[in-house]
Design an enzyme around this catalytic site. Sequence first.
Site, mmCIF file in Angstrom:
data_model
loop_
_atom_site.group_PDB
_atom_site.id
_atom_site.type_symbol
_atom_site.label_atom_id
_atom_site.label_comp_id
_atom_site.label_asym_id
_atom_site.label_seq_id
_atom_site.Cartn_x
_atom_site.Cartn_y
_atom_site.Cartn_z
ATOM 1 N N THR A 111 -48.699 25.171 -108.341
ATOM 2 C CA THR A 111 -47.493 24.226 -108.417
ATOM 3 C C THR A 111 -46.213 25.350 -108.755
ATOM 4 O O THR A 111 -44.952 25.085 -108.053
ATOM 5 C CB THR A 111 -47.418 23.340 -109.571
ATOM 6 O OG1 THR A 111 -48.375 22.159 -109.252
ATOM 7 C CG2 THR A 111 -46.007 22.640 -109.634
ATOM 8 N N ALA A 171 -55.833 28.923 -107.542
ATOM 9 C CA ALA A 171 -57.319 29.349 -107.671
ATOM 10 C C ALA A 171 -58.310 28.368 -108.015
ATOM 11 O O ALA A 171 -59.485 28.352 -107.528
ATOM 12 C CB ALA A 171 -57.392 30.329 -108.719
ATOM 13 N N HIS A 172 -57.878 27.133 -108.823
ATOM 14 C CA HIS A 172 -58.989 26.017 -109.261
ATOM 15 C C HIS A 172 -59.404 25.263 -107.938
ATOM 16 O O HIS A 172 -60.445 24.554 -108.166
ATOM 17 C CB HIS A 172 -58.436 25.079 -110.316
ATOM 18 C CG HIS A 172 -57.310 24.311 -109.784
ATOM 19 N ND1 HIS A 172 -56.018 24.813 -109.859
ATOM 20 C CD2 HIS A 172 -57.635 22.977 -109.667
ATOM 21 C CE1 HIS A 172 -55.275 23.488 -109.410
ATOM 22 N NE2 HIS A 172 -56.200 22.614 -109.234
ATOM 23 N N CYS A 190 -53.692 0.946 -107.191
ATOM 24 C CA CYS A 190 -54.347 0.164 -108.407
ATOM 25 C C CYS A 190 -54.807 1.274 -109.302
ATOM 26 O O CYS A 190 -55.397 0.922 -110.418
ATOM 27 C CB CYS A 190 -55.391 -0.498 -107.836
ATOM 28 S SG CYS A 190 -55.083 -1.689 -106.525
#
Length: 464
Positions: free
Chosen positions: A70, A195-196, A320
Site C-alpha cells: 500500500t 511481499a506477503h 454481508c
Amino acid sequence: MPYFDAASAVPLHPVARQALQASLDEGWADPSRLHREGRRARLLLDAAREAAAEAVGCRPDELVFTTSGTRAVHTGMAGALAGRRRAGHHLIVSSVEHSCVLHAAERHEADGGTVTRVGVDRGGAVDAADFAGRLRADTALACLQSANHEVGTVQPVAEVAEACRSAGVPLLVDAAQSLAWGPVEGAWSLLAASAHKWGGPSGVGLLAVRKGVRFAPPGPSDERESGRAPGFENIPAVVAAAASLRAVRAEAAAEAARLRELTGRIRARVPELLADVEVVGDPQRRLPGIVTFSCLYVDGEALLHELDRAGFSVSSGSSCTSSTLTPSHVLRAMGVLSEGNVRVSLPMGTPAEDVETFLDVLPRVVASVRAQLGAPAAGDGRGAGAAGADELVLDTLGRRCPIPVIELAKVIGDVPVGGVVRVLSDDEAARLDIPAWCEMRGQRYEGEAPSPGGGVAYLVRRER
C-alpha cells in the site's frame, strides 16, 4: 486445515524463513556506514535489490523497498502526479483497482485533481481501446492492476502500456497478485507489489520507477532508498522477501499449470453441485490460483463461518461480510451477483485432495445456510403460480442481504406474467443483487424508482 485465502496473504516461504534467520545476525547494522558491519549490511541489501529487480524486470537502481505494498502504491501515485504536475492533474484508474489505489484517487480529487474511472466488462477486464480513449492532454498518470485481487481476471496491461507510452503518460501497475507468477509485460513506467502475497514477510513492499519518469517523492527528503522510502531499511525482511520471490518464481511454471487445473475443476463443478450459483471472473484470462463464485439466497458471513467450521479458510467480497454493508466495489463494477460470494485462492502446493474435499463439503454447507434463512428450494421463483394482482409491493426495508432477494423469489409467482413486483429496500446490495437475480432467473429488471417510505423501489417484471 486447508488455507484457501492466498490472495490475501500466504504463509512464510521456507526460503524466506531461512533467509530471515540468517540475515538477522548479519543485516542489523546501518548500511550507509563504512565500517565492517555497515558494509556487510550494504552487501545484503544490494544483493536483495538485484534479485528483486531481476524478478520485476527492471534495473536495481530503479527499485526501492517500502514498508508495504500500500505504501508503494501511495508513494508511486503521489510521486508521479507531483512529478508531472505541469502536464496536468488528470488521473485515470480502472473501477476494479485495489482499494489503496481508489483511496489515493479520492484524495487526489479532494485536492483538486480530476479522476476518470474506467469500467470493466462482466468478466472484470477493462477494454484496452476504451482505456486508451480516456487519455487526455492533461493526463498526468494512469493506473491499471496486472490482475484482479478478488476474481483473478488478468488485465491487458501490455496494450494499455503501449497506448500510454505513445501518449507520453506514465502507467503505474499494481502487480501484487501477479508478481509471483512472472514479470509484468509491456512498457509500464511504475510498478508496486507486496511481499506477503508471495510468501515473504509482511511489512515489505517494493516500488519500481523507470528511468526517465518524472517523479517527485512526497514528504520530506530522505537519503535512504533514493529518497523514495524514508526510514531505516528492514534488511532481514527485505532479504527474506527477495529470496522468497526468487524461490516462488522457480516453482511458478509447474505450479501455475497444476493450480490452473484445480481452479478449473472448481469452476466447472460448482455449477453442477449447486443450484442458483454464478461463477464470476474471466474464464480464460485469469490467475492460476483464484476462482470466485456467488450463491443466491446465501448470507456471505454465515457461509464463511460454516466453511471455517468445516475446516476451510476462504474469503468473500459479499456485502454481508463487511462492516460497511455495501457490496465489493469489484463485484459492483462487474455487475455480478454479490450475495453469498466466495473467493477461493489456492496457495502454491495445495493438494488436489483438499480441493476434492472442499467440493464434497460445499453443497452441504450452502444447503444448511439457505435452510436457516428460509430460502426457496432450487427452481422456485420462476413463477408458475396463479395470476394475482398486476402489481405487488414487497417491503423489505430494514432487512439486509440476502433477504430482499429471498423474499422476491418467494412472491414472483403471485403476480401474472407481465405483472410487476416493486421491491422496497434500503440495502445498498439490492441495487446489484436484484438485477443479477433477474438475469439468473429469467425475469426482467426494469430499474428503480423513488420510494415514499424511504429506500429505493426496484421494479421486477415477471417474464415466465
